[in-house]
Design a protein around this motif. Structure first.
Motif, PDB file in Angstrom:
ATOM      1  N   SER A  17      53.871  69.647  18.181  1.00 48.28           N
ATOM      2  CA  SER A  17      52.969  68.736  18.887  1.00 48.28           C
ATOM      3  C   SER A  17      51.845  69.503  19.563  1.00 48.28           C
ATOM      4  CB  SER A  17      53.731  67.938  19.945  1.00 48.28           C
ATOM      5  OG  SER A  17      54.503  66.942  19.343  1.00 48.28           O
ATOM      6  N   GLY A  34      42.806  61.216  16.113  1.00 43.02           N
ATOM      7  CA  GLY A  34      43.035  62.366  16.998  1.00 43.02           C
ATOM      8  C   GLY A  34      41.881  62.571  17.953  1.00 43.02           C
ATOM      9  N   ASN A  91      47.822  69.092  18.728  1.00 37.84           N
ATOM     10  CA  ASN A  91      46.816  68.759  19.739  1.00 37.84           C
ATOM     11  C   ASN A  91      45.688  69.778  19.749  1.00 37.84           C
ATOM     12  OD1 ASN A  91      48.102  66.518  20.564  1.00 37.84           O
ATOM     13  ND2 ASN A  91      48.963  67.394  22.429  1.00 37.84           N
ATOM     14  N   VAL A 144      41.663  63.739  20.931  1.00 36.54           N
ATOM     15  CA  VAL A 144      41.881  64.660  22.037  1.00 36.54           C
ATOM     16  C   VAL A 144      40.520  65.083  22.589  1.00 36.54           C
ATOM     17  CG1 VAL A 144      42.876  66.877  22.700  1.00 36.54           C
ATOM     18  CG2 VAL A 144      43.977  65.498  20.942  1.00 36.54           C
ATOM     19  N   GLY A 145      40.333  64.951  23.869  1.00 36.93           N
ATOM     20  CA  GLY A 145      39.071  65.386  24.471  1.00 36.93           C
ATOM     21  C   GLY A 145      38.052  64.266  24.600  1.00 36.93           C
ATOM     22  N   ALA A 172      48.525  62.146  22.986  1.00 32.68           N
ATOM     23  CA  ALA A 172      48.005  63.443  23.443  1.00 32.68           C
ATOM     24  C   ALA A 172      49.120  64.324  23.975  1.00 32.68           C
ATOM     25  CB  ALA A 172      46.945  63.233  24.516  1.00 32.68           C
ATOM     26  N   ILE A 173      50.289  63.728  24.235  1.00 35.60           N
ATOM     27  CA  ILE A 173      51.425  64.536  24.671  1.00 35.60           C
ATOM     28  C   ILE A 173      52.481  64.482  23.581  1.00 35.60           C
ATOM     29  CG2 ILE A 173      51.129  64.312  27.162  1.00 35.60           C
ATOM     30  CD1 ILE A 173      53.090  61.904  26.973  1.00 35.60           C
ATOM     31  N   ALA A 174      53.393  65.468  23.612  1.00 37.82           N
ATOM     32  CA  ALA A 174      54.454  65.493  22.615  1.00 37.82           C
ATOM     33  C   ALA A 174      55.270  64.221  22.739  1.00 37.82           C
ATOM     34  CB  ALA A 174      55.344  66.707  22.834  1.00 37.82           C
ATOM     35  N   PRO A 175      55.287  63.372  21.712  1.00 40.18           N
ATOM     36  CA  PRO A 175      56.094  62.166  21.820  1.00 40.18           C
ATOM     37  C   PRO A 175      57.567  62.526  21.717  1.00 40.18           C
ATOM     38  CG  PRO A 175      55.093  62.315  19.653  1.00 40.18           C
ATOM     39  CD  PRO A 175      54.690  63.549  20.396  1.00 40.18           C
ATOM     40  N   GLN A 183      43.532  69.281  16.675  1.00 43.16           N
ATOM     41  CA  GLN A 183      42.655  68.117  16.786  1.00 43.16           C
ATOM     42  C   GLN A 183      41.481  68.435  17.696  1.00 43.16           C
ATOM     43  OE1 GLN A 183      45.229  64.904  17.988  1.00 43.16           O
ATOM     44  NE2 GLN A 183      45.872  64.518  15.898  1.00 43.16           N
ATOM     45  N   TRP A 184      41.770  69.119  18.769  1.00 43.55           N
ATOM     46  CA  TRP A 184      40.737  69.467  19.725  1.00 43.55           C
ATOM     47  C   TRP A 184      39.711  70.401  19.074  1.00 43.55           C
ATOM     48  CZ3 TRP A 184      38.768  73.601  22.517  1.00 43.55           C
ATOM     49  CH2 TRP A 184      38.054  73.257  23.658  1.00 43.55           C
TER      50      TRP A 184
END
Lengths: 321, 321
Positions: free
Chosen positions: B72, A93, B76, A95-96, A64-67, B79-80
């Motif tokens: 990124s 994915g 995100n 997210v949420g 969920a964060i920039a790797p 995806q959200w």
């Protein structure tokens, strides 16, 4: 396809599904396969997994964060190694989605194995995944979870190494940056605890320093560091360290004479600063190693859960400490 | 589950599969759902998609290179936004698969839509995906592909802006960094072409400068820049620009007096350098925007392919140019 191959639809189905129930001659088999190729037929993973009872999907939640570059390289290597073992890696994915909801969404894809980073799952979640056909659940985080194999990523050690290094360099009033950005707590909390553990029982003190990833936040923190009389900062990672070191320098603070700064991750960019940034170099497990663990677990779902500590941490001293 | 609900197995199947073929009373339906909840039953996405004829999976190949913070964040958000529209985003880790092989691996998951960045697919690939049930294929790249919707990422424009800016600042002997790391060609080639286009018909010259992402390579290139008498460099992006600028400074080159340096991406770290790094700020489309396009395309698979240019590029001048 049956028309093109000159056979019945049932024969096509027997051949493509590789059913052993019916004997089909080799020439017929070949004709069906040729027709399938010509028509661009692609087998249906879902249908295959329904028939086989399990899939070859290894599922991971998408980060969920920039790797960072470190984690991205690890992920690529892992995907490659699992691909060689004939698994399909799928990043979900979610997210949420949180907790149960996320686990149920993963389970719907009927993965044969699930790799969960961080604190994304509890024992109930592991049970749901297993009931849905997952043969192995592997967590990557600070704590093992009942029923799952654990790759223990010991971020406490990263902080411990940084704290011990600063103390050995004669620093006593040590600040520890804790990023304000959400999603990083699973790394930043154990790193902070590690510095505290390293300083326990000494004459050193540890101060927690919240920092947002922007210049204004860094300027405010630089001023606060001066007020607190800190002589060293472990700045969570190299990016936050670069940000804070610049703000301290803009404030007239001499690095490392007045304040030592150390990051973590050993990014190349940290070496470009003057003074060059000291850092904690982190070794992630190789993708090959994790892929082998997954494969072992899938082949032998009844085996006892493995617990492996996989994160190496060594200080690289440059000029900023 | 049938035992817990006190009904037949057929009834359980009818209720959970929501079959309209058989009438089942509301209390029975409720008992089955309660038993399902109690047992932690998770529906099988594969089975559901087989019944429904299509899935809710939106598939993207996982990026093979470390995605920067910009990409990124976009991912995100996307995806959200797709999650809100009840799609499941799945990143397929096809490291090592190419062309047809990759497309067939994606098709096996029977996605309802596929989002392909870069030059990952041709018209035949689009056809394979559509035959396998994908209602929409959307490419993100410099060129449209027949049969697919196109989000045109115009990297030529990024280079053009950088080249025009350097020329306007009075620079005439301009170098353009082309990273040696593989996977970046789809960005670096059009950026180089953009600089050439901006300088076409002027008295300016453009020199291609291969650069690996390490200090030794940067030191060699800095020396070469001096030999070539370059007065400006567009360094592909901010990270390569930071690397090269440091090497030039270590070589005694004054920035921007002797050599101007500009990057791209507008990373926060570029503002931390002295001189502060000039950059080309890039606007990616919002995740919401792309999600809406995907949803529109899925609902109306017969509609004509949309072609949308989505990449904004503006120069942010700081101190290095």
């Amino acid at each position: 396809m049956a028309r093109l191959a000159g056979v019945s639809r049932a024969t096509v189905s027997y051949v493509l599904n590789n059913t052993g129930a019916v004997r089909i001659s080799e020439p017929t088999r070949r004709r069906v396969h040729e027709a399938a190729r010509e028509l661009g037929y692609v087998p249906h993973a879902a249908a295959r997994s329904l028939r086989a009872g399990h899939s070859r999907i290894v599922l991971m939640p998408a980060p969920a964060i920039a790797p960072g570059p470190l984690y991205s390289r690890y992920l690529n290597e892992l995907q490659w190694a699992l691909g060689r073992l004939d698994y399909t890696v799928v990043q979900h994915g979610n997210v949420g989605l949180h907790g149960d909801e996320a686990v149920r969404a993963w389970a719907e894809l009927r993965p044969v194995a699930v790799l969960v980073p961080g604190a994304g799952i509890g024992p109930e979640g592991v049970a749901v995944l297993k009931r849905s056909g997952a043969r192995a659940v592997v967590t990557l985080g600070p704590e093992p979870v009942d029923g799952a194999h654990a790759l223990l990523m010991d971020n406490e050690r990263v902080g411990h190494r940084a704290g011990a290094h600063l103390y050995a360099r004669g620093r006593r009033r040590i600040g520890v940056v804790v990023p304000e950005e959400s999603g990083l707590e699973i790394f930043s909390r154990p790193r902070l605890a590690g510095v505290r553990n390293a300083l326990r029982g000494t004459d050193g003190t540890v101060t927690e320093l919240p920092l947002g990833y922007d210049e204004e936040s860094a300027a405010r923190l630089a001023e606060r560091c001066r007020g607190l009389g800190l002589d060293a900062v472990f700045a969570y990672n190299d990016e936050y360290a670069m940000l804070l070191m610049r703000a301290l320098q803009d404030d007239g603070v001499r690095i490392p004479e007045e304040t030592a700064v150390i990051g973590a991750d050993d990014l190349m960019l940290g070496r470009l600063l003057r003074p060059r940034l000291s850092t904690v170099h982190i070794d992630l497990p190789s993708g090959r190693y994790v892929a082998d663990l997954v494969d072992r677990a899938v082949r032998n779902p009844g085996a006892a859960a493995e617990r492996l500590t996989v994160l190496g941490a060594t200080v690289v001293q440059r000029e900023s400490t």
